[in-house]
Design a protein around this motif. Sequence first.
Motif, PDB file in Angstrom:
ATOM      1  N   LEU A  71      69.892 -21.473 -63.068  1.00 33.39           N
ATOM      2  CA  LEU A  71      69.725 -21.511 -61.623  1.00 33.39           C
ATOM      3  C   LEU A  71      69.731 -22.942 -61.101  1.00 33.39           C
ATOM      4  O   LEU A  71      70.326 -23.237 -60.057  1.00 33.39           O
ATOM      5  CB  LEU A  71      68.417 -20.810 -61.252  1.00 33.39           C
ATOM      6  N   ASN A  72      69.084 -23.841 -61.881  1.00 32.54           N
ATOM      7  CA  ASN A  72      69.079 -25.249 -61.458  1.00 32.54           C
ATOM      8  C   ASN A  72      70.492 -25.836 -61.472  1.00 32.54           C
ATOM      9  O   ASN A  72      70.873 -26.628 -60.611  1.00 32.54           O
ATOM     10  CB  ASN A  72      68.161 -26.071 -62.364  1.00 32.54           C
ATOM     11  N   LYS A  73      71.266 -25.463 -62.518  1.00 33.56           N
ATOM     12  CA  LYS A  73      72.644 -25.952 -62.593  1.00 33.56           C
ATOM     13  C   LYS A  73      73.475 -25.469 -61.405  1.00 33.56           C
ATOM     14  O   LYS A  73      74.260 -26.214 -60.821  1.00 33.56           O
ATOM     15  CB  LYS A  73      73.296 -25.493 -63.890  1.00 33.56           C
ATOM     16  N   MET A  74      73.324 -24.167 -61.073  1.00 29.90           N
ATOM     17  CA  MET A  74      74.092 -23.608 -59.955  1.00 29.90           C
ATOM     18  C   MET A  74      73.699 -24.279 -58.641  1.00 29.90           C
ATOM     19  O   MET A  74      74.561 -24.600 -57.816  1.00 29.90           O
ATOM     20  CB  MET A  74      73.860 -22.095 -59.871  1.00 29.90           C
ATOM     21  N   ASN A  75      72.394 -24.508 -58.473  1.00 29.54           N
ATOM     22  CA  ASN A  75      71.963 -25.170 -57.239  1.00 29.54           C
ATOM     23  C   ASN A  75      72.499 -26.595 -57.149  1.00 29.54           C
ATOM     24  O   ASN A  75      72.916 -27.066 -56.082  1.00 29.54           O
ATOM     25  CB  ASN A  75      70.436 -25.175 -57.161  1.00 29.54           C
ATOM     26  N   ALA A  76      72.471 -27.290 -58.312  1.00 27.33           N
ATOM     27  CA  ALA A  76      72.985 -28.663 -58.322  1.00 27.33           C
ATOM     28  C   ALA A  76      74.492 -28.697 -58.028  1.00 27.33           C
ATOM     29  O   ALA A  76      74.987 -29.560 -57.294  1.00 27.33           O
ATOM     30  CB  ALA A  76      72.687 -29.327 -59.667  1.00 27.33           C
ATOM     31  N   ALA A  77      75.222 -27.730 -58.620  1.00 27.85           N
ATOM     32  CA  ALA A  77      76.682 -27.681 -58.381  1.00 27.85           C
ATOM     33  C   ALA A  77      76.989 -27.366 -56.927  1.00 27.85           C
ATOM     34  O   ALA A  77      77.889 -27.967 -56.315  1.00 27.85           O
ATOM     35  CB  ALA A  77      77.327 -26.648 -59.301  1.00 27.85           C
ATOM     36  N   ASN A  78      76.233 -26.415 -56.345  1.00 28.73           N
ATOM     37  CA  ASN A  78      76.450 -26.074 -54.939  1.00 28.73           C
ATOM     38  C   ASN A  78      76.139 -27.253 -54.030  1.00 28.73           C
ATOM     39  O   ASN A  78      76.874 -27.523 -53.061  1.00 28.73           O
ATOM     40  CB  ASN A  78      75.588 -24.873 -54.551  1.00 28.73           C
ATOM     41  N   ALA A  79      75.056 -27.949 -54.330  1.00 28.80           N
ATOM     42  CA  ALA A  79      74.702 -29.103 -53.504  1.00 28.80           C
ATOM     43  C   ALA A  79      75.757 -30.200 -53.617  1.00 28.80           C
ATOM     44  O   ALA A  79      76.139 -30.837 -52.618  1.00 28.80           O
ATOM     45  CB  ALA A  79      73.327 -29.633 -53.922  1.00 28.80           C
ATOM     46  N   THR A  80      76.240 -30.402 -54.865  1.00 26.47           N
ATOM     47  CA  THR A  80      77.280 -31.425 -55.057  1.00 26.47           C
ATOM     48  C   THR A  80      78.565 -31.058 -54.320  1.00 26.47           C
ATOM     49  O   THR A  80      79.202 -31.904 -53.682  1.00 26.47           O
ATOM     50  CB  THR A  80      77.569 -31.595 -56.554  1.00 26.47           C
ATOM     51  N   HIS A  81      78.944 -29.771 -54.403  1.00 24.00           N
ATOM     52  CA  HIS A  81      80.161 -29.314 -53.714  1.00 24.00           C
ATOM     53  C   HIS A  81      80.032 -29.447 -52.204  1.00 24.00           C
ATOM     54  O   HIS A  81      80.978 -29.858 -51.514  1.00 24.00           O
ATOM     55  CB  HIS A  81      80.425 -27.855 -54.097  1.00 24.00           C
ATOM     56  N   THR A  82      78.826 -29.122 -51.697  1.00 24.63           N
ATOM     57  CA  THR A  82      78.618 -29.238 -50.246  1.00 24.63           C
ATOM     58  C   THR A  82      78.720 -30.687 -49.785  1.00 24.63           C
ATOM     59  O   THR A  82      79.359 -31.012 -48.774  1.00 24.63           O
ATOM     60  CB  THR A  82      77.249 -28.663 -49.881  1.00 24.63           C
ATOM     61  N   GLN A  83      78.105 -31.598 -50.524  1.00 27.69           N
ATOM     62  CA  GLN A  83      78.174 -33.009 -50.150  1.00 27.69           C
ATOM     63  C   GLN A  83      79.596 -33.566 -50.297  1.00 27.69           C
ATOM     64  O   GLN A  83      80.032 -34.416 -49.512  1.00 27.69           O
ATOM     65  CB  GLN A  83      77.199 -33.814 -51.010  1.00 27.69           C
ATOM     66  N   LEU A  84      80.307 -33.048 -51.331  1.00 28.32           N
ATOM     67  CA  LEU A  84      81.696 -33.493 -51.517  1.00 28.32           C
ATOM     68  C   LEU A  84      82.571 -33.073 -50.330  1.00 28.32           C
ATOM     69  O   LEU A  84      83.372 -33.874 -49.817  1.00 28.32           O
ATOM     70  CB  LEU A  84      82.241 -32.905 -52.823  1.00 28.32           C
ATOM     71  N   GLN A  85      82.413 -31.836 -49.885  1.00 25.73           N
ATOM     72  CA  GLN A  85      83.178 -31.380 -48.723  1.00 25.73           C
ATOM     73  C   GLN A  85      82.822 -32.175 -47.468  1.00 25.73           C
ATOM     74  O   GLN A  85      83.691 -32.502 -46.649  1.00 25.73           O
ATOM     75  CB  GLN A  85      82.916 -29.876 -48.476  1.00 25.73           C
ATOM     76  N   LYS A  86      81.539 -32.507 -47.337  1.00 23.20           N
ATOM     77  CA  LYS A  86      81.115 -33.289 -46.184  1.00 23.20           C
ATOM     78  C   LYS A  86      81.728 -34.685 -46.204  1.00 23.20           C
ATOM     79  O   LYS A  86      82.193 -35.201 -45.174  1.00 23.20           O
ATOM     80  CB  LYS A  86      79.588 -33.381 -46.177  1.00 23.20           C
ATOM     81  N   LEU A  87      81.766 -35.305 -47.388  1.00 25.35           N
ATOM     82  CA  LEU A  87      82.372 -36.632 -47.507  1.00 25.35           C
ATOM     83  C   LEU A  87      83.866 -36.605 -47.201  1.00 25.35           C
ATOM     84  O   LEU A  87      84.404 -37.501 -46.540  1.00 25.35           O
ATOM     85  CB  LEU A  87      82.129 -37.185 -48.922  1.00 25.35           C
ATOM     86  N   LEU A  88      84.551 -35.569 -47.691  1.00 28.51           N
ATOM     87  CA  LEU A  88      85.991 -35.442 -47.416  1.00 28.51           C
ATOM     88  C   LEU A  88      86.255 -35.296 -45.925  1.00 28.51           C
ATOM     89  O   LEU A  88      87.198 -35.880 -45.382  1.00 28.51           O
ATOM     90  CB  LEU A  88      86.568 -34.251 -48.186  1.00 28.51           C
ATOM     91  N   ARG A  89      85.423 -34.502 -45.247  1.00 24.94           N
ATOM     92  CA  ARG A  89      85.591 -34.338 -43.804  1.00 24.94           C
ATOM     93  C   ARG A  89      85.359 -35.648 -43.070  1.00 24.94           C
ATOM     94  O   ARG A  89      86.074 -35.980 -42.116  1.00 24.94           O
ATOM     95  CB  ARG A  89      84.644 -33.261 -43.277  1.00 24.94           C
ATOM     96  N   GLU A  90      84.342 -36.405 -43.499  1.00 26.04           N
ATOM     97  CA  GLU A  90      84.090 -37.696 -42.846  1.00 26.04           C
ATOM     98  C   GLU A  90      85.245 -38.671 -43.033  1.00 26.04           C
ATOM     99  O   GLU A  90      85.633 -39.383 -42.106  1.00 26.04           O
ATOM    100  CB  GLU A  90      82.796 -38.303 -43.416  1.00 26.04           C
ATOM    101  N   ILE A  91      85.828 -38.689 -44.246  1.00 29.24           N
ATOM    102  CA  ILE A  91      86.973 -39.583 -44.501  1.00 29.24           C
ATOM    103  C   ILE A  91      88.173 -39.193 -43.659  1.00 29.24           C
ATOM    104  O   ILE A  91      88.871 -40.042 -43.078  1.00 29.24           O
ATOM    105  CB  ILE A  91      87.313 -39.575 -46.010  1.00 29.24           C
TER     106      ILE A  91
END
Length: 359
Positions: A71-91
């Motif tokens: 569960l911790n791994k899935m939460n970490a992956a989801n959080a990383t994916h969300t931040q990655l999408q946010k960074l791509l949108r900002e760029i």
Amino acid sequence: VAILSNAPERMPEKKKPERIEREQKEEKYETQAVLKMQKLTISRGKTVGKAHVYIINGGQNSREHLNVKNLNKMNAANATHTQLQKLLREIEEQDQAQIVKLGDASIAAPFTSKLSSIMCICHVIKQGRCTLVTTLQMFKILALNALILAYSQSVLYLDGIKFSDMQATLQGLLLAACFLFISRSKPLKTLSRQRPLPNIFNLYTVLTVLLQFLVHFVCLIYLVQQATMRSPPKEDKPVDLEEEEEEFVPSLLNSTVYIISMALQISTFAINYRGHPYMESLSENKALLYSIIGSAGAILALAMGIFPDMAYQFEIVDFPAEFRIILVQVLFADFALSFLVDRVCLWLLGEGKLRIKER
């Protein structure tokens, strides 16, 4: 003219294809995303290590701890994916903010420049002047050719004579080549201080067309009279429109009218071509120059009887020696007088003037 604020002052020499630019942008986004992901992974390293220790020392509740780890791994992956999408949108938003599209200024002005320099305004003026001058000279040439053909065809019709198929074909090819190359003139690189005439209906255009046609008309009448004097007398027959067409028979009058009408039409291109200071001169427009020289050479060869086989092919009779000299002299005199008339009218009335209306 709308000038883009963030555009370069000069155009790049070679533009990269859109596919290559898109791939470069994607590689840039991926590199930045990987760097962000690595930072996030390092910051969460301690939490994941504690989860591992807890699962190893667990004992009876190992399955529960394993579920917690997943569960911790899935939460970490989801959080990383969300931040990655946010960074791509900002760029992407930052890159789009720096790019000004050409359509953004279409409401402000009918022309939009890709450069931030005001030199584009000079280019628009040079292109517009070249187009205007080309249109004016085309109307002059069409008016003169129409008047010449109207008279020559009426003379031939009244005498019961017409042009042969080969003569009409040669005439059409030579004129089509001249009309094609006269419309391909390019503007000069420097902008002239002299202003062209603003429209077709002006004193210069009307006066030069009438005076040039007067010179052509006098030459046509003179040569028709000389050819009629040297032709055998014809029987007067009433003209019957319903009568079947007779077979073409070449004659001195037919050949004379054909040669003079062709020479006058070709000379109108050379005389009325404007050239400097708005567009390329006749010597710089090589295609038009060669077409005029070739057409004039063919007409002189037919008039002087240099190539008898060519004259026979186009059904031109052999002119008497005395009449051939008169014909060539009249052709050169007509060209010289028409050129003089046009240049005098151009010197007197050929420059446009800016009129400012007072309010």
